[in-house]
Design a protein around this motif. Structure first.
Motif, short mmCIF file in Angstrom:
data_model
loop_
_atom_site.label_atom_id
_atom_site.label_comp_id
_atom_site.label_asym_id
_atom_site.label_seq_id
_atom_site.Cartn_x
_atom_site.Cartn_y
_atom_site.Cartn_z
N LYS A 310 0.85 -1.19 0.00
CA LYS A 310 0.00 0.00 0.00
C LYS A 310 0.88 1.23 0.00
O LYS A 310 1.70 1.43 0.90
N VAL A 311 0.72 2.04 -1.02
CA VAL A 311 1.46 3.30 -1.15
C VAL A 311 0.43 4.42 -1.08
O VAL A 311 -0.36 4.60 -2.01
N GLN A 380 -8.88 -4.54 -8.16
CA GLN A 380 -9.27 -5.29 -6.96
C GLN A 380 -8.79 -4.59 -5.69
O GLN A 380 -8.39 -5.24 -4.73
N GLN A 381 -8.85 -3.28 -5.67
CA GLN A 381 -8.41 -2.53 -4.50
C GLN A 381 -9.21 -2.91 -3.26
O GLN A 381 -8.66 -3.04 -2.16
N THR A 382 -10.51 -3.09 -3.41
CA THR A 382 -11.35 -3.41 -2.24
C THR A 382 -11.02 -4.78 -1.66
O THR A 382 -11.20 -5.00 -0.46
N PHE A 383 -10.53 -5.70 -2.50
CA PHE A 383 -10.16 -7.02 -1.99
C PHE A 383 -9.03 -6.90 -0.97
O PHE A 383 -9.08 -7.54 0.09
N PHE A 384 -8.02 -6.12 -1.27
CA PHE A 384 -6.88 -5.99 -0.36
C PHE A 384 -7.24 -5.19 0.89
O PHE A 384 -6.54 -5.27 1.90
N ASP A 385 -8.34 -4.45 0.84
CA ASP A 385 -8.80 -3.72 2.02
C ASP A 385 -9.73 -4.56 2.90
O ASP A 385 -9.62 -4.52 4.12
N TYR A 386 -10.63 -5.33 2.26
CA TYR A 386 -11.69 -5.99 3.02
C TYR A 386 -11.70 -7.51 2.88
O TYR A 386 -12.42 -8.19 3.62
N GLY A 387 -10.96 -8.08 1.94
CA GLY A 387 -10.89 -9.52 1.84
C GLY A 387 -11.77 -10.10 0.75
O GLY A 387 -12.26 -9.40 -0.14
N GLU A 388 -12.01 -11.43 0.84
CA GLU A 388 -12.70 -12.18 -0.21
C GLU A 388 -14.09 -11.63 -0.49
O GLU A 388 -14.56 -11.66 -1.63
N SER A 415 -1.05 -17.63 -15.63
CA SER A 415 -0.93 -19.04 -15.27
C SER A 415 0.33 -19.27 -14.44
O SER A 415 1.43 -18.86 -14.83
N ASN A 416 0.16 -19.91 -13.29
CA ASN A 416 1.27 -20.25 -12.39
C ASN A 416 2.04 -19.01 -11.95
O ASN A 416 3.24 -19.07 -11.69
N LYS A 417 1.37 -17.88 -11.85
CA LYS A 417 1.98 -16.64 -11.34
C LYS A 417 1.28 -16.27 -10.03
O LYS A 417 0.07 -16.42 -9.90
N TYR A 418 2.05 -15.78 -9.08
CA TYR A 418 1.53 -15.51 -7.75
C TYR A 418 1.93 -14.11 -7.30
O TYR A 418 2.96 -13.57 -7.73
N LEU A 419 1.11 -13.55 -6.43
CA LEU A 419 1.45 -12.27 -5.80
C LEU A 419 1.35 -12.42 -4.29
O LEU A 419 0.50 -13.15 -3.77
N ALA A 420 2.25 -11.74 -3.60
CA ALA A 420 2.27 -11.76 -2.13
C ALA A 420 1.70 -10.46 -1.63
O ALA A 420 2.08 -9.38 -2.09
N SER A 421 0.78 -10.55 -0.68
CA SER A 421 0.14 -9.37 -0.11
C SER A 421 0.00 -9.58 1.39
O SER A 421 0.21 -10.68 1.90
N PRO A 422 -0.35 -8.53 2.14
CA PRO A 422 -0.57 -8.72 3.58
C PRO A 422 -1.65 -9.74 3.90
O PRO A 422 -1.69 -10.27 5.01
N ARG A 423 -2.52 -10.04 2.95
CA ARG A 423 -3.58 -11.02 3.17
C ARG A 423 -3.17 -12.44 2.80
O ARG A 423 -3.92 -13.38 3.00
N GLY A 424 -1.97 -12.59 2.24
CA GLY A 424 -1.49 -13.92 1.88
C GLY A 424 -0.97 -13.94 0.46
O GLY A 424 -0.85 -12.90 -0.20
N ILE A 425 -0.65 -15.14 -0.01
CA ILE A 425 -0.15 -15.34 -1.36
C ILE A 425 -1.26 -15.92 -2.21
O ILE A 425 -1.87 -16.93 -1.83
N TYR A 426 -1.54 -15.29 -3.33
CA TYR A 426 -2.64 -15.69 -4.20
C TYR A 426 -2.14 -15.86 -5.63
O TYR A 426 -1.25 -15.12 -6.08
#
Length: 505
Positions: A310-311, A380-388, A415-426
């Motif tokens: 988050k910046v 998907q800004q709201t996802f990282f703020d509030y979750g699933e 495909s087979n690409k992941y991102l790490a966030s404070p909510r986990g790795i997706y």
């Protein structure tokens, strides 16, 4: 005679005519076919690779091509990192990598791909701690996994066993399958000639009983009934429903498997409430006690391609350059090759061209993944703020139209690409979910509906669990219109049993 001759001539002419027609019946057809050049094939191949596969591919290319070399950390950077406090190092390591690339210069852009500052999180990949050592140490990130067999052998050493009994215990433990069961008869465990005198079945039974006592309850069982019995015997005697549960698993497990509750109540001569309590206790047992010890395959470790931070008030995606090997073109070799003239020049020219193609493909892959990740995060800004529950419906075509890419390119980049966030790795594909209509005329994602179902189940009364029909009605009151069978499918996807199996005694 003349007539016969004329008829033969006419027949020959007709045959020749038919033959000539057959000769000219062939048709010419034209069609268009798209053929990928070797460079495009390489770009597509690298783009759809996972980070681990991509790292191996780049390492193999560096080893086989003399014009490629691995980019090593400079001593100045290593010294700066060593002298930076931990908190400052973490902040510095998560800064986005800067680039001094000039769009107008084609060759310098392919010389090397490197970050001016370390980009921190490298997943479970080792990072270089010493500028003098180019090869990472696997010990920096690998860890040992203990199997249940090793655990049982270690526990067996704590008992004062004779050499013969310990050997028998070793044979039994080594024969256990991944579920923790002993499915091999005693006669097949070991060659009788290895023992003097040969062990009898009663001796095997005694040692097996010891193995069953030293491990997790249920290990070493020869069938499901024995496995559940061992676990029930390990419970305190005053456990509610324990005695009735023992009677069920020892003699009436088949009826329980058929959910024949009236038949069980009749055979056991018990009240329906007591039967329900005993069945709930049996369901709480583990039919595969060895599964909890299954070692994790190191190849399934996930290395994220980007990091979400988050910046200010917005979430942004930052490339995780430290998770992949850094490669560059060996300019010294390229200059020497340019000044030489010899017969094998064509082979070296091909190797140089392949090196340049690879560098361009690496840069293109990194840029494409970064652009796709940022487009996903922006939507998907709201996802990282509030979750699933706040995940928006998203299609590949939306990202493709926004970035001016083909939909197949976006599919390969996710495909087979992941991102790490404070909510986990997706995984990137986690953020692409089909839309469902709402009563207000809007849409919501299927992931959000699953999150709502999970939230409702977690808040339900355990003694009066919500059925799928009730869950569908509650979702309708929330404005989400879904059928009962859709609720059942989503409930199964989040691994919740039916209402009857969730009911507490």
């Amino acid at each position: 005679m003349l007539l016969e001759y004329l008829l033969r001539v006419h027949a020959n002419v007709s045959f020749i005519g038919r033959h000539e027609v057959a000769q000219i019946s062939f048709e010419l057809q034209t069609r268009q076919q798209t053929t990928l050049t070797p460079r495009l094939q390489q770009s597509v191949k690298l783009l759809q690779m996972s980070t681990l596969d991509f790292s191996r591919e780049v390492a193999e290319a560096i080893a086989n091509n003399p014009f490629l070399e691995e980019q090593e950390d400079s001593s100045a950077t290593a010294d700066a990192i060593a002298s930076t406090p931990d908190s400052e190092h973490e902040r510095a390591s998560l800064q986005p990598a800067s680039s001094s690339r000039d769009e107008q210069e084609p060759m310098p852009a392919t010389q090397h791909i490197e970050a001016d500052a370390p980009s921190g999180y490298s997943g479970d990949y080792p990072v270089s701690r010493n500028a003098d050592s180019s090869d990472p140490d696997v010990g920096q990130w690998a860890r040992s996994e203990t199997s249940f067999k090793e655990s049982l052998l270690a526990d067996a050493c704590a008992y004062k066993l004779s050499e013969r009994d310990y050997t028998l215990a070793q044979y039994i433990i080594e024969a256990l399958d991944d579920d923790g069961y002993l499915r091999i008869p005693f006669s097949d465990l070991a060659d009788a000639s290895q023992f003097s005198p040969p062990p009898q079945d009663s001796e095997w039974e005694i040692v097996l009983h010891l193995v069953q006592q030293i491990g997790t309850p249920g290990l070493g069982a020869r069938n499901l009934s024995e496995c559940l019995t061992l676990q029930l015997n390990a419970l305190p005697e005053d456990t509610a429903g324990r005695a009735l549960a023992l009677r069920i698993v020892t003699g009436h497990l088949d009826r329980l498997g058929r959910c024949d509750y009236p038949g069980l109540a009749r055979v056991l001569d018990c009240a329906s409430q007591d039967l329900q309590q005993a069945c709930a206790l049996i369901r709480s047992l583990d039919p595969r006690p060895g599964g909890r010890y299954s070692a994790v395959d190191p190849s399934c470790y996930v290395v994220p391609d980007v990091i979400v931070r988050k910046v200010g008030k917005a979430w942004v995606a930052i490339g995780n350059d430290s998770a992949i090997p850094q490669a560059r073109l060996n300019t010294a070799y390229a200059q020497v090759f340019k000044e030489t003239r010899y017969n094998g020049r064509s082979l070296m020219a091909q190797a140089l061209q392949e090196a340049r193609w690879l560098m361009r493909s690496l840069e293109q892959r990194s840029t494409t993944i970064q652009r796709v990740a940022q487009a996903i995060v922006a939507r998907q800004q709201t996802f990282f703020d509030y979750g699933e529950i706040a995940l928006r419906p998203l299609m590949l075509s939306e990202i493709a139209d926004e970035l001016g890419l083909h939909e197949s390119t976006v599919s390969r980049a996710t495909s087979n690409k992941y991102l790490a966030s404070p909510r986990g790795i997706y995984e990137f594909k986690h953020f692409f979910s089909r839309e469902l209509a709402t009563s207000s005329g809007g849409t919501c994602s299927a992931v959000a509906v699953r999150a709502l179902i999970q939230e409702m189940i977690e808040e339900e009364n355990p003694k009066a669990p919500l059925s799928d029909v009730t869950l569908a009605s509650k979702l309708a009151r929330e404005g989400v219109v879904v059928a009962r069978r859709t609720v059942s499918k989503y409930r199964a996807q989040i691994k919740y049993p039916s209402a009857e199996l969730r009911r507490a005694p």
